[in-house]
Design a protein around this motif. Structure first.
Motif, PDB file in Angstrom:
ATOM      1  N   LYS A   4      35.844 -99.819 -14.715  1.00  0.00           N
ATOM      2  CA  LYS A   4      34.912-100.121 -15.804  1.00  0.00           C
ATOM      3  C   LYS A   4      34.544-101.589 -15.754  1.00  0.00           C
ATOM      4  O   LYS A   4      35.416-102.452 -15.642  1.00  0.00           O
ATOM      5  N   ILE A   5      33.271-101.850 -15.799  1.00  0.00           N
ATOM      6  CA  ILE A   5      32.869-103.257 -15.839  1.00  0.00           C
ATOM      7  C   ILE A   5      32.293-103.551 -17.218  1.00  0.00           C
ATOM      8  O   ILE A   5      31.690-102.691 -17.860  1.00  0.00           O
ATOM      9  N   THR A   6      32.511-104.745 -17.662  1.00  0.00           N
ATOM     10  CA  THR A   6      32.055-105.109 -18.998  1.00  0.00           C
ATOM     11  C   THR A   6      30.572-105.403 -18.978  1.00  0.00           C
ATOM     12  O   THR A   6      29.968-105.602 -17.925  1.00  0.00           O
ATOM     13  N   PHE A   7      30.018-105.423 -20.150  1.00  0.00           N
ATOM     14  CA  PHE A   7      28.592-105.730 -20.270  1.00  0.00           C
ATOM     15  C   PHE A   7      28.313-107.115 -19.718  1.00  0.00           C
ATOM     16  O   PHE A   7      27.303-107.346 -19.056  1.00  0.00           O
ATOM     17  N   GLN A   8      29.244-108.023 -19.986  1.00  0.00           N
ATOM     18  CA  GLN A   8      29.047-109.404 -19.530  1.00  0.00           C
ATOM     19  C   GLN A   8      28.977-109.470 -17.997  1.00  0.00           C
ATOM     20  O   GLN A   8      28.152-110.182 -17.437  1.00  0.00           O
ATOM     21  N   GLU A   9      29.825-108.686 -17.356  1.00  0.00           N
ATOM     22  CA  GLU A   9      29.800-108.683 -15.892  1.00  0.00           C
ATOM     23  C   GLU A   9      28.462-108.172 -15.370  1.00  0.00           C
ATOM     24  O   GLU A   9      27.900-108.711 -14.409  1.00  0.00           O
ATOM     25  N   LEU A  10      27.981-107.128 -16.014  1.00  0.00           N
ATOM     26  CA  LEU A  10      26.686-106.567 -15.619  1.00  0.00           C
ATOM     27  C   LEU A  10      25.599-107.621 -15.782  1.00  0.00           C
ATOM     28  O   LEU A  10      24.780-107.847 -14.895  1.00  0.00           O
TER      29      LEU A  10
ATOM     30  N   ASN B  31      20.520-102.691 -10.868  1.00  0.00           N
ATOM     31  CA  ASN B  31      21.932-103.023 -11.049  1.00  0.00           C
ATOM     32  C   ASN B  31      22.690-101.869 -11.681  1.00  0.00           C
ATOM     33  O   ASN B  31      23.819-101.568 -11.288  1.00  0.00           O
ATOM     34  N   MET B  32      22.042-101.228 -12.657  1.00  0.00           N
ATOM     35  CA  MET B  32      22.696-100.090 -13.294  1.00  0.00           C
ATOM     36  C   MET B  32      22.937 -98.993 -12.274  1.00  0.00           C
ATOM     37  O   MET B  32      24.024 -98.412 -12.200  1.00  0.00           O
ATOM     38  N   CYS B  33      21.904 -98.720 -11.468  1.00  0.00           N
ATOM     39  CA  CYS B  33      22.033 -97.649 -10.470  1.00  0.00           C
ATOM     40  C   CYS B  33      23.131 -97.979  -9.463  1.00  0.00           C
ATOM     41  O   CYS B  33      23.932 -97.118  -9.098  1.00  0.00           O
ATOM     42  N   ASP B  34      23.144 -99.241  -9.020  1.00  0.00           N
ATOM     43  CA  ASP B  34      24.148 -99.622  -8.022  1.00  0.00           C
ATOM     44  C   ASP B  34      25.548 -99.421  -8.563  1.00  0.00           C
ATOM     45  O   ASP B  34      26.433 -98.908  -7.876  1.00  0.00           O
ATOM     46  N   ASN B  35      25.734 -99.847  -9.817  1.00  0.00           N
ATOM     47  CA  ASN B  35      27.060 -99.707 -10.402  1.00  0.00           C
ATOM     48  C   ASN B  35      27.457 -98.242 -10.522  1.00  0.00           C
ATOM     49  O   ASN B  35      28.603 -97.879 -10.276  1.00  0.00           O
ATOM     50  N   LEU B  36      26.479 -97.420 -10.894  1.00  0.00           N
ATOM     51  CA  LEU B  36      26.784 -95.993 -11.007  1.00  0.00           C
ATOM     52  C   LEU B  36      27.127 -95.420  -9.640  1.00  0.00           C
ATOM     53  O   LEU B  36      28.044 -94.617  -9.498  1.00  0.00           O
ATOM     54  N   ALA B  37      26.386 -95.851  -8.647  1.00  0.00           N
ATOM     55  CA  ALA B  37      26.638 -95.330  -7.298  1.00  0.00           C
ATOM     56  C   ALA B  37      28.012 -95.735  -6.805  1.00  0.00           C
ATOM     57  O   ALA B  37      28.656 -95.008  -6.059  1.00  0.00           O
ATOM     58  N   GLN B  38      28.466 -96.917  -7.242  1.00  0.00           N
ATOM     59  CA  GLN B  38      29.793 -97.364  -6.824  1.00  0.00           C
ATOM     60  C   GLN B  38      30.895 -96.736  -7.660  1.00  0.00           C
ATOM     61  O   GLN B  38      32.073 -96.974  -7.426  1.00  0.00           O
ATOM     62  N   GLY B  39      30.495 -95.983  -8.643  1.00  0.00           N
ATOM     63  CA  GLY B  39      31.498 -95.330  -9.478  1.00  0.00           C
ATOM     64  C   GLY B  39      31.972 -96.189 -10.630  1.00  0.00           C
ATOM     65  O   GLY B  39      33.012 -95.906 -11.224  1.00  0.00           O
ATOM     66  N   ASN B  40      31.217 -97.237 -10.944  1.00  0.00           N
ATOM     67  CA  ASN B  40      31.608 -98.080 -12.072  1.00  0.00           C
ATOM     68  C   ASN B  40      31.032 -97.538 -13.376  1.00  0.00           C
ATOM     69  O   ASN B  40      29.924 -97.009 -13.394  1.00  0.00           O
ATOM     70  N   ASP B  41      31.797 -97.701 -14.435  1.00  0.00           N
ATOM     71  CA  ASP B  41      31.294 -97.385 -15.767  1.00  0.00           C
ATOM     72  C   ASP B  41      30.872 -98.677 -16.435  1.00  0.00           C
ATOM     73  O   ASP B  41      31.435 -99.730 -16.160  1.00  0.00           O
ATOM     74  N   PHE B  42      29.907 -98.585 -17.306  1.00  0.00           N
ATOM     75  CA  PHE B  42      29.569 -99.773 -18.082  1.00  0.00           C
ATOM     76  C   PHE B  42      28.935 -99.359 -19.395  1.00  0.00           C
ATOM     77  O   PHE B  42      28.403 -98.257 -19.524  1.00  0.00           O
ATOM     78  N   THR B  43      29.020-100.254 -20.329  1.00  0.00           N
ATOM     79  CA  THR B  43      28.477 -99.989 -21.653  1.00  0.00           C
ATOM     80  C   THR B  43      27.389-100.999 -21.952  1.00  0.00           C
ATOM     81  O   THR B  43      27.578-102.190 -21.725  1.00  0.00           O
ATOM     82  N   ILE B  44      26.277-100.502 -22.426  1.00  0.00           N
ATOM     83  CA  ILE B  44      25.243-101.396 -22.914  1.00  0.00           C
ATOM     84  C   ILE B  44      25.256-101.283 -24.433  1.00  0.00           C
ATOM     85  O   ILE B  44      25.056-100.193 -24.976  1.00  0.00           O
ATOM     86  N   PRO B  45      25.517-102.384 -25.126  1.00  0.00           N
ATOM     87  CA  PRO B  45      25.655-102.313 -26.571  1.00  0.00           C
ATOM     88  C   PRO B  45      24.399-101.730 -27.204  1.00  0.00           C
ATOM     89  O   PRO B  45      23.295-101.986 -26.738  1.00  0.00           O
ATOM     90  N   GLU B  46      24.612-100.957 -28.212  1.00  0.00           N
ATOM     91  CA  GLU B  46      23.520-100.344 -28.989  1.00  0.00           C
ATOM     92  C   GLU B  46      22.775 -99.274 -28.191  1.00  0.00           C
ATOM     93  O   GLU B  46      21.789 -98.753 -28.664  1.00  0.00           O
ATOM     94  N   LEU B  47      23.215 -99.005 -26.969  1.00  0.00           N
ATOM     95  CA  LEU B  47      22.549 -97.938 -26.222  1.00  0.00           C
ATOM     96  C   LEU B  47      23.571 -96.862 -25.870  1.00  0.00           C
ATOM     97  O   LEU B  47      23.427 -95.720 -26.314  1.00  0.00           O
ATOM     98  N   GLY B  48      24.571 -97.237 -25.162  1.00  0.00           N
ATOM     99  CA  GLY B  48      25.586 -96.251 -24.829  1.00  0.00           C
ATOM    100  C   GLY B  48      26.330 -96.596 -23.564  1.00  0.00           C
ATOM    101  O   GLY B  48      26.142 -97.660 -22.984  1.00  0.00           O
ATOM    102  N   THR B  49      27.164 -95.681 -23.157  1.00  0.00           N
ATOM    103  CA  THR B  49      27.999 -95.886 -21.983  1.00  0.00           C
ATOM    104  C   THR B  49      27.491 -95.027 -20.846  1.00  0.00           C
ATOM    105  O   THR B  49      27.232 -93.837 -21.029  1.00  0.00           O
ATOM    106  N   PHE B  50      27.352 -95.649 -19.712  1.00  0.00           N
ATOM    107  CA  PHE B  50      26.983 -94.914 -18.507  1.00  0.00           C
ATOM    108  C   PHE B  50      28.215 -94.785 -17.627  1.00  0.00           C
ATOM    109  O   PHE B  50      29.039 -95.697 -17.572  1.00  0.00           O
ATOM    110  N   GLY B  51      28.308 -93.690 -16.956  1.00  0.00           N
ATOM    111  CA  GLY B  51      29.437 -93.503 -16.061  1.00  0.00           C
ATOM    112  C   GLY B  51      29.190 -92.317 -15.164  1.00  0.00           C
ATOM    113  O   GLY B  51      28.118 -91.713 -15.189  1.00  0.00           O
TER     114      GLY B  51
END
Lengths: 497, 98
Positions: A4-10, B31-51
Motif C-alpha cells: 500500500k502506498i500513501t497518498f503522499q507517495e503518489l 501514475n495510478m495505472c502504473d501503481n495498479l499494474a504493480q499491485g500497489n493499493d492507494f487511497t485518494i482522499p474524498e474519492l476512494g481506494t484503488f487496489g
C-alpha cells in the motif's frame, strides 16, 4: 496483502514527473477527486480516459437480513458507486495471467452428475482454504513427510486442476507460506514475463532448479497414482467416480502444461530466429562489402564515387552513404590489404602513371592563377585516416577530397590509399561562408579530373562519375586540361550543368 | 462528464492552459495505472481506494458450447468509494422520488 502506498507517495511521484511542486500536485489531485464527485452528482457518470468510468448505480429497495439480530430488514433504495476500469488498464493489471485461456472441461459435459459437481466445487473450496491457510494439510488423515508435502502441492496441480491453473492460483500463497515453492511454480509456469511478480513476492531461493523439477513430474505422476489408490478407500462412495474422473482428467493435464511450455519455447525460438536472421544479414553485408573491395580495389573510393553520383544525380542512394562510415573504419585494414595490390599496380602502371602525374602537375601549375596557390597546411597521416575523412574534417565537405589528392599527387600513388606517417599538404579553402571560391572550385574540379584519369587508367567502372563531378564543380574545367577523355565519359560528364 | 470537461474545469481553476492541464491529468492517470499494474493499493482522499485482487480460477457453464469451462484466475481492479463520497451520493435523486 498488496503493498500500500500513501497518498503522499503518489503525489510525490507525480510531482517529480510533472516538475510541479508537491503542494500544487497535492491540491491538484484533490481537485481532480472533487471534480469526479461533482461529475457524479451532476451526470451520474464520469469517464476518465485511460483510467475508467465511475458510475452511480441505482439499487432498488430490497429485503436484507441483519446477522446480529437475525431480523429481516428492508434496505432502502440507494445509489452505489461503481468503477469500471478501461480495457487497457484491465489488461495491464491482468498481465500475469493474460496468457491463460478458459478451458473446456470435457468430463463435465454430461448432465445428471450433481455429486461430481459438488465434489468439483469442494475441491475448489479446498483450494481456497489451502491458499488461505495452506499450512494445514488438505487431508489431515494422511500424514506426509515434508518432502512428500512438497510433492503433494505439485501433484495438486495435476489432480485438482487438470489444466494446471492451480499454479497460477497459488500466486496468492506466497504471501503467507511456501514462498520458495510458489516462486518455483511461477518460474516454471509463467516464465520471464512474471519476473517482476517473483521479485515482488520476494520468494526464498527455490530449492530446486525448475528443469530438475520438470524431470521429476513424471515420477510424481506415478507416485500420485499410488497415493490416489491409497486415498480412494478413505473417500466415500460418492467420491469414487469423481476420483476416477479426476484421474482421467489428469491424463489430459499435460495439454495445458505442454502448451505453456510451447509458448515459452516459441518465444525463445522466435528470438533465436530473429538473431540468426540479423547475423545472416550482417554476414551478407560484410560479404558484399568485401566483394566491392576486391572488384574496385579500395571501397572507400568506390563508394565515394557512388556518393558523388548520389549527390548529384540520384538522391536515393542512401544505402551506400550509410555504408560509408563502416568503410572508413575499415580504412586501416584496407590499407594493409591494399598495400600489396597497390605496389603491384604501381609497378605495372609506373610509366603511365608517372607521365599522367607529371602532366597533371603541369596542368594545375598552368591553370592556377598567379595568386591561386592556396595556403597549405601540412599534416601527418595517422592510423584510420582517409582522404575522404580528412576532407570531411578540414573542409566539412568530404567530397572535396580530390583536391587533397591533386595537391599531393606526387606522393600518392593510389587516391584510395594513404599511409600512416605520410605527410600531406592540405590546401586551405579561401571561399567565405562555406562557399568555394571560383579558383578553389576549379582546383577541386581538376582534382576530380585527376581522379578520373587514375580510375580510368585502372579500368575502374565508376571513373566517369568523377568526370561528371569535375564538370559539376567547374563548368569550364575541360578548358584547363589537355588530358584526353573517353568520348562516352565526356558525353556523360557534359550532362552536368 | 468526460476527461475534456474535467480538464476544462481544472484549467479554469488553476489558471493553466488546457494542454498543460491535460498533461498533468494524463500523468496522474498514468501514475495510478502504473501503481495498479504493480499491485500497489492507494487511497485518494474524498474519492476512494484503488487496489487489485486476484480472482480465483472458477468453473462456469458456457451455454454456447453446452460445456463447463474452467476460467483462469484473473487479477482485477478494486475500487472502494470513500465513506464521505458514498454517503453524499447515497440518496441522490432518490429522495425526490420517495
Amino acid at each position: 496483502m498488496n503493498h500500500k502506498i500513501t497518498f503522499q507517495e503518489l503525489v510525490d511521484a507525480i510531482a517529480e514527473q510533472s516538475g510541479k511542486s508537491k503542494q500544487f500536485t497535492h491540491d491538484f489531485v484533490k481537485d481532480f477527486a472533487a471534480l469526479i464527485k461533482e461529475g457524479l452528482e451532476n451526470d451520474g457518470t464520469v469517464n476518465i480516459a485511460g483510467l475508467g468510468k465511475f458510475e452511480l448505480k441505482k439499487m432498488d429497495e430490497r429485503e436484507g437480513y441483519n446477522p446480529e439480530t437475525e431480523e429481516k430488514i428492508t434496505i432502502p433504495a440507494h445509489n452505489k458507486i461503481e468503477f469500471t476500469p478501461y480495457k487497457d488498464l484491465e489488461e495491464l493489471v491482468n498481465a500475469p495471467y493474460s496468457h491463460m485461456e478458459p478451458e473446456i472441461i470435457e468430463e463435465e459435459t454430461g448432465a445428471g452428475q450433481p455429486a461430481d459437481e459438488e465434489k468439483e466445487e469442494e475441491s475448489i473450496e479446498e483450494d481456497q482454504t489451502e491458499t488461505d491457510s495452506p499450512a494445514s494439510d488438505e487431508e489431515p488423515g494422511i500424514k506426509k513427510a515434508p518432502w512428500e508435502e512438497d510433492m503433494e502441492s505439485e501433484i495438486e496441480v495435476d489432480e485438482d486442476d487438470p489444466f494446471g491453473l492451480n499454479a497460477k492460483h497459488k500466486n496468492r500463497v506466497p504471501f503467507s507460506f511456501d514462498q520458495g515453492d510458489a516462486g518455483k511454480d511461477e518460474q516454471e509456469e509463467e516464465g520471464p514475463e512474471d519476473e517482476e511478480d517473483v521479485v515482488e513476492f520476494s520468494p526464498e531461493i527455490a530449492p530446486e532448479e525448475p528443469a530438475e523439477k520438470e524431470d521429476r513430474t513424471g515420477e510424481q505422476e506415478d507416485k500420485n497414482e499410488e497415493k490416489e489408490s491409497e486415498r480412494e478407500p478413505k473417500t466415500t462412495r460418492e467420491e469414487k467416480p469423481a476420483a476416477a474422473e479426476i484421474k482421467a482428467s489428469r491424463k489430459s493435464s499435460p495439454s495445458f502444461r505442454d502448451r505453456s511450455h510451447r509458448r515459452q519455447n516459441t518465444g525463445g525460438a522466435f528470438w533465436i530466429i530473429a538473431a540468426a536472421f540479423i547475423v545472416l544479414l550482417l554476414a551478407i553485408a560484410a560479404w558484399y562489402l568485401m566483394g566491392t573491395q576486391q572488384q574496385a580495389s579500395p571501397p572507400a573510393a568506390a563508394s565515394e564515387t557512388r556518393q558523388v553520383q548520389g549527390e548529384e544525380e540520384t538522391p536515393s542512394q542512401d544505402q551506400t552513404q550509410g555504408g560509408q562510415p563502416e568503410q572508413q573504419d575499415d580504412a586501416v585494414q584496407q590499407q594493409a590489404q591494399g598495400e600489396a595490390e597497390a605496389e603491384q599496380e604501381a609497378a605495372a602502371d609506373a610509366g603511365q602513371a608517372a607521365s599522367t602525374g607529371q602532366k597533371a602537375a603541369d596542368q594545375s601549375g598552368q591553370t592556377a592563377d598567379p595568386d591561386a596557390a592556396p595556403p597549405v597546411e601540412t599534416i601527418t597521416v595517422s592510423a584510420g585516416q582517409t582522404l575522404w575523412g580528412l576532407a570531411a574534417s578540414e573542409y566539412e565537405n568530404p567530397y572535396l577530397w580530390p583536391w587533397i589528392y591533386d595537391t599531393n599527387k606526387p606522393s600518392i600513388n593510389d587516391p584510395d590509399i594513404i599511409y600512416v606517417g605520410q605527410s600531406l599538404d592540405i590546401p586551405q579553402r579561401r571561399g567565405q561562408n562555406n562557399e568555394l571560391s571560383n579558383n578553389d572550385s576549379l582546383q577541386v574540379a581538376l582534382g576530380y579530373v585527376e581522379t578520373y584519369l587514375w580510375y580510368k587508367e585502372n579500368n575502374l567502372e565508376n571513373a566517369r562519375f568523377y568526370l561528371y563531378a569535375a564538370k559539376k564543380y567547374h563548368n569550364r574545367v575541360f578548358e584547363y586540361t589537355d588530358a584526353t577523355f573517353d568520348e562516352d565519359d565526356l558525353r556523360f560528364a557534359n550532362r552536368a550543368q | 462528464m468526460n476527461t475534456d470537461d474535467l480538464v476544462e474545469r481544472l484549467s479554469e481553476k488553476w489558471d493553466l492552459t488546457k494542454q498543460e492541464t491535460r498533461e498533468i491529468v494524463d500523468l496522474v492517470v498514468q501514475n495510478m495505472c502504473d501503481n495498479l499494474a504493480q499491485g500497489n493499493d492507494f487511497t485518494i482522499p474524498e474519492l476512494g481506494t484503488f487496489g487489485t485482487h486476484t480472482r480465483n480460477k472458477q468453473k462456469s457453464y458456457n451455454p454456447h458450447y453446452e460445456k463447463y469451462m474452467m476460467l483462469p484466475p484473473k487479477r482485477v481492479v478494486d475500487f472502494d468509494a470513500s465513506r464521505n463520497l458514498e454517503d453524499d451520493l447515497k440518496y441522490l435523486g432518490i429522495e425526490n422520488e420517495s
